[in-house]
Scaffold this motif. Structure first.
Motif, mmCIF file in Angstrom:
data_model
loop_
_atom_site.group_PDB
_atom_site.id
_atom_site.type_symbol
_atom_site.label_atom_id
_atom_site.label_comp_id
_atom_site.label_asym_id
_atom_site.label_seq_id
_atom_site.Cartn_x
_atom_site.Cartn_y
_atom_site.Cartn_z
ATOM 1 N N GLU A 257 0.827 -1.211 0.000
ATOM 2 C CA GLU A 257 0.000 0.000 0.000
ATOM 3 C C GLU A 257 0.860 1.260 0.000
ATOM 4 O OE1 GLU A 257 -4.083 -1.573 2.146
ATOM 5 O OE2 GLU A 257 -2.533 -0.643 3.398
ATOM 6 N N ALA B 61 -9.399 -3.221 2.775
ATOM 7 C CA ALA B 61 -10.296 -2.398 3.583
ATOM 8 C C ALA B 61 -10.435 -3.041 4.957
ATOM 9 C CB ALA B 61 -11.657 -2.282 2.908
ATOM 10 N N TYR C 68 -2.095 3.818 -2.288
ATOM 11 C CA TYR C 68 -3.518 3.697 -1.971
ATOM 12 C C TYR C 68 -3.760 2.369 -1.253
ATOM 13 C CZ TYR C 68 -3.499 0.951 -6.345
ATOM 14 O OH TYR C 68 -3.217 0.048 -7.336
ATOM 15 N N THR D 233 -12.537 -8.298 6.621
ATOM 16 C CA THR D 233 -11.528 -7.680 5.766
ATOM 17 C C THR D 233 -11.808 -8.048 4.318
ATOM 18 O OG1 THR D 233 -9.914 -7.968 7.544
ATOM 19 C CG2 THR D 233 -9.056 -7.391 5.371
ATOM 20 N N THR E 28 -10.115 -3.530 -1.423
ATOM 21 C CA THR E 28 -10.737 -2.320 -1.944
ATOM 22 C C THR E 28 -10.943 -2.495 -3.453
ATOM 23 O OG1 THR E 28 -8.609 -1.271 -2.415
ATOM 24 C CG2 THR E 28 -9.530 -0.941 -0.208
ATOM 25 N N ASP E 29 -11.710 -1.617 -4.046
ATOM 26 C CA ASP E 29 -11.914 -1.681 -5.498
ATOM 27 C C ASP E 29 -10.585 -1.556 -6.229
ATOM 28 O OD1 ASP E 29 -14.606 -1.996 -5.146
ATOM 29 O OD2 ASP E 29 -15.105 0.128 -5.460
ATOM 30 N N LYS E 30 -9.743 -0.621 -5.778
ATOM 31 C CA LYS E 30 -8.427 -0.456 -6.414
ATOM 32 C C LYS E 30 -7.545 -1.670 -6.169
ATOM 33 C CE LYS E 30 -7.928 4.598 -6.626
ATOM 34 N NZ LYS E 30 -7.088 5.759 -6.203
ATOM 35 N N ARG F 272 -12.232 -3.290 8.458
ATOM 36 C CA ARG F 272 -13.493 -2.935 9.101
ATOM 37 C C ARG F 272 -13.505 -3.504 10.506
ATOM 38 N NH1 ARG F 272 -15.455 -4.430 3.880
ATOM 39 N NH2 ARG F 272 -16.247 -2.641 2.722
#
Length: 308
Positions: free
Chosen positions: A252, A261, A257, A272, A275-277, A263
């Motif tokens: 990352e 993600a 980026y 977990t 992410t879209d990326k 949570r």
């Protein structure tokens, strides 16, 4: 094209029965690595290894070979069918067909695996001089049948019930029928086995100043995307959660980026996901890796035509 997975059952205490063990060397390569490399050369992915006896040693031995581990924690009280079901349960929704092999049959070639894949039946079995061998190719209907089977006859009986849908492929590959009871006959097979020939083996890394992404990181992200847990992903690949987070954090930082993600959860814990990326990056790497491997193999065959 079908997505073909691989399943290697290596859970039993082979040494207690005076058979080979997964870490025993044949030539300069261990039994378990030899099978993994053979399947990789046949473009099999994902590859699942069911471990049990000496599970940690086997998993550490294969670290970096991009395989998924599933432990049979009750290997002492269960049979090969139980271990096979563990692997098939994981693979059934991820593959159209599965190449199944016990760890005790390690000397068949990648060319034999490709011949089995080219056949279009629910069960495909290699035959050498009238004797059936391994690996065995299992279609989705067969996998569902095995998972539903509750008889006492083991895996052989589960498959015997489907005799009508077999296809037998005649092969010259002696390694398909050589098991632990014929150790004295392995030397001549090693002389013709594909791993004694020169072949390309690529390890693709993405780097900045240091490596930021490789096949192990790819497997980590793939498993996180499947199980929605870093800890759960680590369980499948013999990786500590601390090391996993180091891999994620360094990736990352290099990309600029987030790829995972985080949570926070309640009593049930957090969830977990990518992410879209992160998912887009993973998909691009998969396409890149596959194209590079194919181009490298094609060029190898074109230039080193003596190994065709």
């Amino acid at each position: 094209m079908d997505n073909i997975g691989g399943l290697i059952v290596a859970a039993g205490d082979c040494g207690a029965r005076e058979e080979i063990t997964p870490l025993m060397k044949l030539g300069s390569v261990s039994v378990i690595r030899r099978i993994v490399i053979t399947l990789q050369l046949a473009d099999i992915q994902p590859i699942v290894v069911v471990t049990g006896y000496h599970a940690l040693e086997v998993e550490q031995h294969l670290a970096g070979y991009n395989v998924i581990f599933i432990r049979n924690e009750d290997y002492e009280n269960t049979d090969k069918l139980y271990s096979t079901k563990l692997g098939l349960e994981y693979l059934q929704d991820k593959c159209d067909r599965v190449v199944f092999t016990p760890v005790t049959i390690p000397l068949y070639t990648a060319e034999t695996v490709k011949r089995l894949i080219a056949a279009n039946r629910k069960i495909v079995v290699p035959v050498h001089r009238g004797k059936r061998g391994h690996p065995v190719l299992l279609g989705t209907e067969v996998i569902r049948h095995i998972l539903a089977y509750n008889g006492n006859g083991g895996l052989n009986d589960a498959l015997r019930q489907l005799e009508a849908v077999y296809e037998y492929v005649e092969v010259q590959d002696k390694g398909t029928v050589l098991n632990a009871e014929k150790i004295d006959k392995w030397d001549d097979v090693l002389d013709i086995n594909h791993l004694t020939d020169i072949h390309p083996f690529l390890q693709i890394h993405l780097q900045k100043e240091n490596t930021i992404f490789d096949s192990r990181a790819r497997l980590l992200l793939t498993l996180i995307d499947e199980v929605h847990s870093v800890k759960g992903a680590c369980k499948y690949m013999a990786l500590s959660t601390g090391k996993a987070w180091v891999i994620i954090n360094e990736l990352e930082e290099a990309l600029g980026y987030p790829v995972v993600a985080r949570r926070q959860g309640g009593k049930a814990g957090g969830k977990t996901s990518l992410t879209d990326k992160g998912r887009i990056f993973l998909d691009k790497y998969r396409v890149y890796e596959e194209s590079v491997r194919k181009e490298a193999y094609d060029k190898f065959i074109e230039i080193f035509d003596e190994y065709r």
